[in-house]
Enzyme design. Sequence first.
Site, PDB file in Angstrom:
ATOM      1  N   CYS A  11       0.816  -1.207   0.000  1.00  0.00           N
ATOM      2  CA  CYS A  11       0.000   0.000   0.000  1.00  0.00           C
ATOM      3  C   CYS A  11       0.847   1.252   0.000  1.00  0.00           C
ATOM      4  O   CYS A  11       2.049   1.222   0.270  1.00  0.00           O
ATOM      5  CB  CYS A  11      -0.890   0.022   1.235  1.00  0.00           C
ATOM      6  SG  CYS A  11      -1.956  -1.411   1.337  1.00  0.00           S
ATOM      7  N   GLY A  37      -0.303   0.422  -5.000  1.00  0.00           N
ATOM      8  CA  GLY A  37      -1.597  -0.234  -4.829  1.00  0.00           C
ATOM      9  C   GLY A  37      -2.588   0.249  -5.854  1.00  0.00           C
ATOM     10  O   GLY A  37      -2.802   1.459  -5.978  1.00  0.00           O
ATOM     11  N   ASN A 113       0.265   0.882   5.780  1.00  0.00           N
ATOM     12  CA  ASN A 113       1.050   0.096   4.833  1.00  0.00           C
ATOM     13  C   ASN A 113       1.875  -0.902   5.630  1.00  0.00           C
ATOM     14  O   ASN A 113       2.616  -0.492   6.522  1.00  0.00           O
ATOM     15  CB  ASN A 113       1.977   1.036   4.026  1.00  0.00           C
ATOM     16  CG  ASN A 113       2.963   0.285   3.136  1.00  0.00           C
ATOM     17  OD1 ASN A 113       4.058   0.784   2.882  1.00  0.00           O
ATOM     18  ND2 ASN A 113       2.626  -0.885   2.655  1.00  0.00           N
ATOM     19  N   TYR A 253      12.647  -3.397  -6.525  1.00  0.00           N
ATOM     20  CA  TYR A 253      11.480  -3.370  -7.402  1.00  0.00           C
ATOM     21  C   TYR A 253      10.374  -2.417  -6.983  1.00  0.00           C
ATOM     22  O   TYR A 253       9.811  -1.707  -7.807  1.00  0.00           O
ATOM     23  CB  TYR A 253      10.874  -4.780  -7.494  1.00  0.00           C
ATOM     24  CG  TYR A 253       9.509  -4.810  -8.131  1.00  0.00           C
ATOM     25  CD1 TYR A 253       9.356  -4.674  -9.510  1.00  0.00           C
ATOM     26  CD2 TYR A 253       8.351  -4.940  -7.353  1.00  0.00           C
ATOM     27  CE1 TYR A 253       8.098  -4.670 -10.098  1.00  0.00           C
ATOM     28  CE2 TYR A 253       7.093  -4.950  -7.942  1.00  0.00           C
ATOM     29  CZ  TYR A 253       6.973  -4.815  -9.303  1.00  0.00           C
ATOM     30  OH  TYR A 253       5.733  -4.814  -9.886  1.00  0.00           O
ATOM     31  N   SER A 294      10.580  -2.464 -15.027  1.00  0.00           N
ATOM     32  CA  SER A 294      11.306  -2.907 -13.840  1.00  0.00           C
ATOM     33  C   SER A 294      12.794  -3.159 -14.063  1.00  0.00           C
ATOM     34  O   SER A 294      13.599  -3.008 -13.158  1.00  0.00           O
ATOM     35  CB  SER A 294      10.639  -4.162 -13.276  1.00  0.00           C
ATOM     36  OG  SER A 294      10.422  -5.109 -14.303  1.00  0.00           O
ATOM     37  N   CYS A 393       7.146 -13.474   2.171  1.00  0.00           N
ATOM     38  CA  CYS A 393       7.279 -12.202   2.892  1.00  0.00           C
ATOM     39  C   CYS A 393       6.058 -12.051   3.794  1.00  0.00           C
ATOM     40  O   CYS A 393       4.928 -12.152   3.329  1.00  0.00           O
ATOM     41  CB  CYS A 393       7.337 -11.028   1.917  1.00  0.00           C
ATOM     42  SG  CYS A 393       7.287  -9.439   2.770  1.00  0.00           S
TER      43      CYS A 393
HETATM   44  P1  AMP Z   1       6.988 -13.469 -12.574  1.00  0.00           P
HETATM   45  O1  AMP Z   1       6.540 -13.214 -13.979  1.00  0.00           O
HETATM   46  O2  AMP Z   1       5.947 -14.147 -11.742  1.00  0.00           O
HETATM   47  O3  AMP Z   1       8.328 -14.134 -12.480  1.00  0.00           O
HETATM   48  O4  AMP Z   1       7.140 -12.041 -11.889  1.00  0.00           O
HETATM   49  C1  AMP Z   1       8.294 -11.283 -12.156  1.00  0.00           C
HETATM   50  C2  AMP Z   1       7.930  -9.913 -12.613  1.00  0.00           C
HETATM   51  O5  AMP Z   1       7.003  -9.312 -11.694  1.00  0.00           O
HETATM   52  C3  AMP Z   1       9.177  -9.040 -12.652  1.00  0.00           C
HETATM   53  O6  AMP Z   1       9.176  -8.350 -13.889  1.00  0.00           O
HETATM   54  C4  AMP Z   1       9.032  -8.103 -11.468  1.00  0.00           C
HETATM   55  O7  AMP Z   1       9.363  -6.795 -11.836  1.00  0.00           O
HETATM   56  C5  AMP Z   1       7.575  -8.170 -11.061  1.00  0.00           C
HETATM   57  N1  AMP Z   1       7.414  -8.397  -9.607  1.00  0.00           N
HETATM   58  C6  AMP Z   1       8.253  -8.955  -8.742  1.00  0.00           C
HETATM   59  N2  AMP Z   1       7.724  -9.010  -7.506  1.00  0.00           N
HETATM   60  C7  AMP Z   1       6.502  -8.494  -7.579  1.00  0.00           C
HETATM   61  C8  AMP Z   1       5.447  -8.245  -6.631  1.00  0.00           C
HETATM   62  N3  AMP Z   1       5.566  -8.627  -5.364  1.00  0.00           N
HETATM   63  N4  AMP Z   1       4.327  -7.642  -7.075  1.00  0.00           N
HETATM   64  C9  AMP Z   1       4.196  -7.305  -8.358  1.00  0.00           C
HETATM   65  N5  AMP Z   1       5.145  -7.518  -9.304  1.00  0.00           N
HETATM   66  C10 AMP Z   1       6.280  -8.091  -8.924  1.00  0.00           C
END
Ligand code: AMP
Length: 482
Positions: A11, A37, A113, A253, A294, A393
């Site tokens: 958040c 969020g 948050n 990130y 990212s 987490c």
């Molecule tokens: P995935 O496709 O499931 O491996 O997620 C990786 C992608 O999601 C990467 O490009 C990250 O930038 C992004 N990411 C990593 N952690 C999170 C999170 N907790 N919430 C949203 N996006 C995330």
Amino acid sequence: MTSLDYPSHECGVFAVYGHPNAALLSYYGLFALQHRGQESAGIVTHAGSKTPFQSVKRMGLVSQVFNEKDIDQLKGSYAIGHVRYSTTGSSNLLNAQPLSADTSRGQIAIAHNGNLINAARLRAELEMKGSIFQATSDSEIILHLLAQPGASSETKNPLAALRELEGAFSIVIMGEKEIIGVRDPHGFRPLSLGKLDDAWVLASETCAFDLIGARFVRDVEPGEALIINESGLRSEFPFKSSQESFCIFEYVYFARPDSNLRNINVSQARVRMGQELARLHPVEADIIVPIPDSGIYAALGFSEELNIPYEPAFVRNHYIGRTFIQPTQLVRDFSVRVKLNLINSYVEGKRVVVVDDSIVRGTTAKNRVINLREAGAKEVHLRISCPPHRYACYYGIDFPDPEKLLANQYSQEELCAYLGADSVGYLDVEGMVRATRLPKESFCLACFTGDYPIPFDASFNKLIMERRHNQAHLLPDDAVLF
Ligand code: AMP
């Protein structure tokens, strides 16, 4: 046992004290914090003396939630605001924040948050004492604790009630005469103080100050409560002091690149993570391609370090939310495809290094490698600017069950084959920490190392995890919590 969903919030919070346009400033502040969020947004304002708090909360993005009429009607020079994201079935308006109540201490509104790790126990105790909960988020517990009339002179201070909380909390509180910003003693989540003319502002990230033209004053310290009222600003440390455990994933990130966290600019930390990564896993290649947004800064650092051209070959459609935000796998796969398009001519016949900040389930990385191969890349090397994610987490970042984390499903060699890459290289913990230029002991690294700064009952957390993924709403009657 009580109805309580898995306390999962990513958040953003915002607050204004003493500005005639408090609602408008909050609206823009929340715009800047939208990345924290996207599920719901809300603002509560107060016009002083005995007037009732005004509140607007709806599901959706800030731009969809508020219209001009809302902002006009949110009168007053104090305001707090919130943007919320959660993954559970309880994505509903009742859980949208700020939460407010009329209590024996007067009107109170809060925006939170973080995650409380003792939420189930606290909620059960409060219910035994007669508290009635309306929503399922752990944040409501904070409101109930603040609302309890203090018996002794010690507990008359409503902040004393917050000593009950365990876990991650950066909270803004609005009372009838003050705004308070509080961070948990570990300081898991950020919260900063700014000044705009004579008004004080609090925000999860400093990028919100930039947007409204406020000046950054300082961070709220871990364990600190900043009380802002007619007499000015007062600092209290109501909690037992603890080792700082700031979430390193905010740098990797989560935070916006233009924010400064603990006086370190996030984008620059990411560039340094890319440089560290290039030193740890160098590769002979023709181009460095980021996964936007990212991977952009880490890819810049990687390219700079190895002197290989940076080519922004993926084009991002900015008009959709984050891929990860969508709750079902089907929608997630679709979003991954709708989000990025590749300019083939950049990569055809090239040895490509593709850089992203993290791999969670592996959906993004796998799809991007496929895109690059289909576009005729000669080699595809994947570089990730943080270590493999292996652990859950409990302090405010949403990751899936540890079994669903890609790094727990495959060995390094298998992983490379699964992703279809020629090589895969992750940054290590040491390099990631070095890139922040802050001491290792001041970080929570739990999602990478499994070392949790606050001890917890593993069986309880397993139960919570199961509930979250079954989207169940009731804990079993005989559930033993702590
Ligand atoms: P995935 O496709 O499931 O491996 O997620 C990786 C992608 O999601 C990467 O490009 C990250 O930038 C992004 N990411 C990593 N952690 C999170 C999170 N907790 N919430 C949203 N996006 C995330």
